[in-house]
Design a protein around this motif. Sequence first.
Motif, PDB file in Angstrom:
ATOM      1  N   GLY A  10       0.567  -0.891  -0.069  1.00  0.00           N
ATOM      2  CA  GLY A  10      -0.168   0.071   0.048  1.00  0.00           C
ATOM      3  C   GLY A  10       0.858   1.079   0.173  1.00  0.00           C
ATOM      4  N   ALA A  23       6.362  -0.465   3.537  1.00  0.00           N
ATOM      5  CA  ALA A  23       6.267  -0.182   2.188  1.00  0.00           C
ATOM      6  C   ALA A  23       7.203   0.890   1.561  1.00  0.00           C
ATOM      7  N   CYS A 106       0.419  -0.658  -5.590  1.00  0.00           N
ATOM      8  CA  CYS A 106      -1.100  -1.135  -5.197  1.00  0.00           C
ATOM      9  C   CYS A 106      -1.510   0.433  -4.102  1.00  0.00           C
ATOM     10  N   GLU A 107      -2.224   1.789  -4.872  1.00  0.00           N
ATOM     11  CA  GLU A 107      -2.777   2.882  -4.342  1.00  0.00           C
ATOM     12  C   GLU A 107      -3.517   2.398  -3.212  1.00  0.00           C
ATOM     13  N   GLY A 108      -3.162   4.070  -2.481  1.00  0.00           N
ATOM     14  CA  GLY A 108      -3.907   3.580  -1.157  1.00  0.00           C
ATOM     15  C   GLY A 108      -4.298   2.036  -0.171  1.00  0.00           C
ATOM     16  N   ASP A 109      -4.925   1.633   0.197  1.00  0.00           N
ATOM     17  CA  ASP A 109      -4.309   1.192   0.588  1.00  0.00           C
ATOM     18  C   ASP A 109      -4.625  -1.131  -0.028  1.00  0.00           C
ATOM     19  N   PRO A 110      -4.337  -1.780  -0.206  1.00  0.00           N
ATOM     20  CA  PRO A 110      -4.716  -3.182  -0.812  1.00  0.00           C
ATOM     21  C   PRO A 110      -5.648  -3.675  -1.212  1.00  0.00           C
ATOM     22  N   GLY A 114      -9.297  -1.850  -4.364  1.00  0.00           N
ATOM     23  CA  GLY A 114      -7.929  -2.015  -5.410  1.00  0.00           C
ATOM     24  C   GLY A 114      -8.244  -3.234  -5.619  1.00  0.00           C
ATOM     25  N   VAL A 131       0.572  -8.805   2.388  1.00  0.00           N
ATOM     26  CA  VAL A 131       0.242  -7.356   2.055  1.00  0.00           C
ATOM     27  C   VAL A 131       1.144  -6.632   3.214  1.00  0.00           C
ATOM     28  N   PRO A 133      -0.498  -2.912   4.343  1.00  0.00           N
ATOM     29  CA  PRO A 133      -1.555  -1.766   4.641  1.00  0.00           C
ATOM     30  C   PRO A 133      -1.264  -0.560   4.135  1.00  0.00           C
ATOM     31  N   GLY A 134      -2.201   0.232   3.847  1.00  0.00           N
ATOM     32  CA  GLY A 134      -1.415   1.715   3.472  1.00  0.00           C
ATOM     33  C   GLY A 134      -2.485   2.945   3.971  1.00  0.00           C
ATOM     34  N   THR A 136      -5.232   4.915   3.473  1.00  0.00           N
ATOM     35  CA  THR A 136      -6.572   5.392   1.911  1.00  0.00           C
ATOM     36  C   THR A 136      -6.529   6.489   1.522  1.00  0.00           C
TER      37      THR A 136
END
Length: 241
Positions: A10, A23, A106-110, A114, A131, A133-134, A136
């Motif tokens: 993310g 990340a 992945c833009e935002g959160d995977p 997405g 994964v 997380p990112g 959002t």
Amino acid sequence: MKTGTIHGVGLGPGAQDLLSVRADRLVRSARHVAYFRKAGKPGQARRIVEGMLRDDVIELPMEYPVTTEIPVADPRYNALLAAFYAECTQRLAALTGTGEDVVVLCEGDPFFYGSFMHLYTRLSGQVSIGVVPGITGMSGAWTACGQPMTWGDDVLTVIMATMPEEELTRRIRDTDALVVMKIGRNLAKLRRAVTAVGRQDEAYLVEYAAMADQRVTPLREAESVTPYFSILLIHGQGRRP
């Protein structure tokens, strides 16, 4: 031979300094980097990591066969995307079979609306997959507004502007706080739905949240909207001390 791992990473809403430490580490160290994009475009995920990749990185762009050219309800839409995701998973799985790791940007959160989710469900149980997380896009949007999004017992609803107008109106009426995504060509319909329940003065459009071109506009003043990077917000006004 040791098999590799696919990492869905993310990237957050758009600014490099909003990536998590994990990340950032994975992106900078990756030898193989995959990302989705529209044909002929660099892709927003790739833009976010500009200047972060290794000099010897091997890039694996995955170009959508269709975006808005065919209506979502058309059977051809799902058929084309299903074949596309199947081809992408085979390509990535083959690479991990040689022992290589792959970072999928992945833009935002995977796991939040997405494209990576379609790879994850196909690859899970077949290859090693992780994964990260990112933040959002909607979190970046309400932060851009400078207002708390939910208070006390507020109910937050997240909907797509692609929904039928009657359904949009119902859900806007029935919630305290609101996030609307995928606006683009649906702005007029969304505006009618918001106005129908008398919430037009509470609504804000946020474009390019956390990016250089970030813009926050009251809905009543907005004449148009960017096709993709735009979110509508109505902030909750619930219980507080």
